[in-house]
Scaffold this motif. Structure first.
Motif, short mmCIF file in Angstrom:
data_model
loop_
_atom_site.label_atom_id
_atom_site.label_comp_id
_atom_site.label_asym_id
_atom_site.label_seq_id
_atom_site.Cartn_x
_atom_site.Cartn_y
_atom_site.Cartn_z
N GLU A 115 0.82 -1.21 0.00
CA GLU A 115 0.00 0.00 0.00
C GLU A 115 0.85 1.25 0.00
OE1 GLU A 115 -0.28 -2.53 1.93
OE2 GLU A 115 -2.24 -3.42 1.51
N ALA A 116 1.94 1.24 0.77
CA ALA A 116 2.79 2.43 0.84
C ALA A 116 3.50 2.70 -0.48
CB ALA A 116 3.83 2.25 1.96
N VAL A 117 3.97 1.64 -1.14
CA VAL A 117 4.70 1.81 -2.39
C VAL A 117 3.78 2.26 -3.51
CG1 VAL A 117 6.01 0.60 -4.17
CG2 VAL A 117 6.54 0.23 -1.77
N THR A 118 2.58 1.68 -3.55
CA THR A 118 1.65 2.02 -4.64
C THR A 118 0.83 3.28 -4.36
OG1 THR A 118 -0.03 0.56 -3.67
CG2 THR A 118 1.43 -0.40 -5.33
N ALA A 119 0.93 3.83 -3.16
CA ALA A 119 0.16 5.03 -2.82
C ALA A 119 0.44 6.20 -3.76
CB ALA A 119 0.42 5.43 -1.37
N TYR A 171 11.96 -4.05 -2.60
CA TYR A 171 12.65 -3.84 -3.87
C TYR A 171 11.82 -4.33 -5.05
CZ TYR A 171 15.79 -4.14 -7.75
OH TYR A 171 16.32 -3.99 -9.00
N LEU A 172 11.27 -5.54 -4.94
CA LEU A 172 10.53 -6.12 -6.06
C LEU A 172 9.27 -5.31 -6.37
CD1 LEU A 172 10.85 -9.93 -5.23
CD2 LEU A 172 12.07 -8.65 -6.99
N ALA A 190 12.13 4.20 -0.57
CA ALA A 190 12.19 4.83 0.75
C ALA A 190 10.86 4.67 1.49
CB ALA A 190 12.55 6.31 0.61
N ILE A 191 9.75 4.87 0.79
CA ILE A 191 8.44 4.72 1.42
C ILE A 191 8.21 3.28 1.84
CG2 ILE A 191 5.95 4.83 0.97
CD1 ILE A 191 6.51 7.22 -0.85
N GLY A 192 8.57 2.34 0.98
CA GLY A 192 8.39 0.94 1.32
C GLY A 192 9.23 0.50 2.50
N LEU A 193 10.48 0.93 2.55
CA LEU A 193 11.35 0.57 3.68
C LEU A 193 10.85 1.19 4.98
CD1 LEU A 193 14.81 0.95 1.90
CD2 LEU A 193 13.75 -1.18 2.64
N THR A 194 10.33 2.41 4.88
CA THR A 194 9.78 3.05 6.08
C THR A 194 8.55 2.29 6.56
OG1 THR A 194 10.58 5.21 5.32
CG2 THR A 194 8.87 5.20 7.02
N ALA A 195 7.70 1.85 5.62
CA ALA A 195 6.52 1.07 6.00
C ALA A 195 6.90 -0.27 6.61
CB ALA A 195 5.62 0.85 4.78
N SER A 196 8.09 -0.77 6.28
CA SER A 196 8.55 -2.06 6.83
C SER A 196 9.11 -1.92 8.23
CB SER A 196 9.61 -2.66 5.91
OG SER A 196 9.08 -2.91 4.64
N GLY A 197 9.22 -0.70 8.73
CA GLY A 197 9.70 -0.51 10.09
C GLY A 197 10.94 0.35 10.23
N THR A 247 16.40 7.82 7.84
CA THR A 247 17.47 6.83 7.66
C THR A 247 17.26 6.03 6.38
OG1 THR A 247 17.71 6.66 10.05
CG2 THR A 247 18.67 4.90 8.72
N MET A 248 16.03 5.63 6.11
CA MET A 248 15.75 4.86 4.90
C MET A 248 15.96 5.72 3.65
SD MET A 248 15.15 1.82 5.91
CE MET A 248 16.45 2.25 7.09
N PHE A 249 15.63 6.99 3.74
CA PHE A 249 15.87 7.89 2.60
C PHE A 249 17.36 7.98 2.32
CE2 PHE A 249 16.57 12.24 0.95
CZ PHE A 249 15.88 12.12 -0.24
N ALA A 250 18.16 8.11 3.35
CA ALA A 250 19.61 8.17 3.18
C ALA A 250 20.15 6.86 2.63
CB ALA A 250 20.29 8.49 4.51
N ALA A 251 19.61 5.73 3.09
CA ALA A 251 20.07 4.43 2.61
C ALA A 251 19.77 4.25 1.13
CB ALA A 251 19.40 3.31 3.42
N VAL A 252 18.58 4.68 0.69
CA VAL A 252 18.22 4.56 -0.72
C VAL A 252 19.12 5.45 -1.57
CG1 VAL A 252 16.41 5.05 -2.40
CG2 VAL A 252 15.85 3.88 -0.28
N LEU A 253 19.41 6.66 -1.12
CA LEU A 253 20.30 7.54 -1.87
C LEU A 253 21.69 6.92 -2.02
CD1 LEU A 253 19.42 11.12 -0.57
CD2 LEU A 253 18.67 9.99 -2.67
N VAL A 254 22.19 6.32 -0.95
CA VAL A 254 23.51 5.67 -1.00
C VAL A 254 23.47 4.49 -1.96
CG1 VAL A 254 25.17 4.31 0.33
CG2 VAL A 254 24.25 6.43 1.28
#
Length: 345
Positions: A175-179, A276-277, A300-307, A312-319
């Protein structure tokens, strides 16, 4: 690198069909380098302007993000390298040509450099076709080889989503990724979106049904089917193709996982794989080169929804994108120029 259905959509399929009727053009390394450098320069200028404008907000948001652990970043870089090596193996298996793994891998780096400039994966398709033709394949056979790689990637991607479907239930990831997609459709309106899809479908259907187009495509389609038949009668080549294509997906997932774990180790590999998928599948509909601007927020949205923590997730995706997508540009341009000098492109 990402990957991400690998840019295979209706636009990519139509472009492959058009390529059948065109005369191959020589790729000028100087012009390609200039285009890539110009694109990098524009992105850098825009990034600098945006960074200056929102510097205080960004620093405030990222102030709580921990410093990345470097050994995970090295692992992310290794996974990105393995992605191109696995892609080179898939090219050898799909084409059946005798070539060194280094040459096949270099062709993937060159295709990646072209893909940073041309949207929807068309740059990579053009480089792949040119490379295989220069190695002795006919145009229909080269198209069939590229199509077999892309087809295997799509099937494996869908199979991966089916395998991690249990992880998506109740997690809010899907839901978060497809929002963002739903919000865009709702903002434009279901009617205009349906009308646009109908117009595209009618245009493609009309072009394919035209007698002149069908006459020119018929010999190419015969060669296309013949090459796929040869591939289907070669179990070993098929196994290598499927395995190496699966390895490209695994390398992308591991690259993202290593980038995430360099900041925060709380997310499981199952959750990261699901994000990712699903995220790359959704972002694959974006008409930008490499899904730039679409896959980053989706992941980033999907990783945040996963917990994970949002900043931090935004920074991880950029890296992750920096290492897997932007960093290969320089070796890709170098490979493009080198292969052009050797007559491989």
């Amino acid at each position: 690198m990402p990957a991400v259905f690998g840019g295979v959509d209706a636009t990519g399929a139509a472009a492959v069909a058009v390529e059948l009727t065109r005369t191959p053009r020589r790729l000028g390394p100087r012009r390609t380098r200039l285009r890539v450098l110009a694109a990098v320069g524009v992105v850098g200028i825009v990034g600098a302007l945006v960074g200056t404008r929102f510097r205080s907000d960004v620093l405030g948001t990222l102030s709580d993000v921990p410093a990345p652990r470097w050994h995970w970043l090295v692992a992310c870089l290794i996974a990105s390298v393995l992605f191109y090596v696995a892609h080179g193996v898939s090219v050898r298996a799909a084409s059946g040509l005798r070539m060194s793994l280094g040459t096949a891998t270099a062709s993937q780096l060159a295709a990646a450099a072209a893909n940073r400039v041309v949207p929807a994966g068309l740059g990579a398709i053009a480089v792949h076709l040119r490379f295989l033709e220069r190695r002795g394949m006919t145009r229909p056979a080269a198209v069939a080889a590229v199509a077999s790689i892309k087809g295997a990637a799509i099937l494996l991607h869908l199979a991966g989503i089916a395998l991690v479907a249990g992880t998506l239930r109740g997690s809010g990831v899907g839901e978060a990724v497809t929002a963002p997609v739903r919000m865009t459709v709702n903002g434009i309106g279901a009617g205009p979106v349906a009308a646009g899809l109908a117009v595209v479908g009618a245009g493609v259907g009309t072009a394919v049904a035209h007698p002149r187009v069908r006459t020119r495509l018929r010999p190419a389609l015969r060669g296309f089917r013949a090459h796929l038949g040869v591939l289907a009668r070669s179990p070993w080549r098929t196994i290598v193709l499927v395995t190496s294509t699966a390895a490209t997906k695994a390398a992308q997932v591991m690259g993202l996982a290593c980038a995430v774990w360099s900041f925060e180790s709380g997310l499981s590999i199952a959750s990261i794989t699901a994000v990712y998928l699903v995220g790359s599948a959704v972002a694959g509909a974006a008409p930008t080169a490499g899904s730039v601007g679409a896959i980053e927020p989706a992941l980033a949205i999907g990783l945040t929804a996963s917990g994970g923590t949002a900043a931090t997730m935004f920074a991880a995706v950029l890296v992750f994108r920096l290492i897997s997508y932007w960093l290969p540009i320089l070796p890709g341009v170098t490979a493009l120029a080198m292969m052009r000098r050797r007559g491989d492109l």
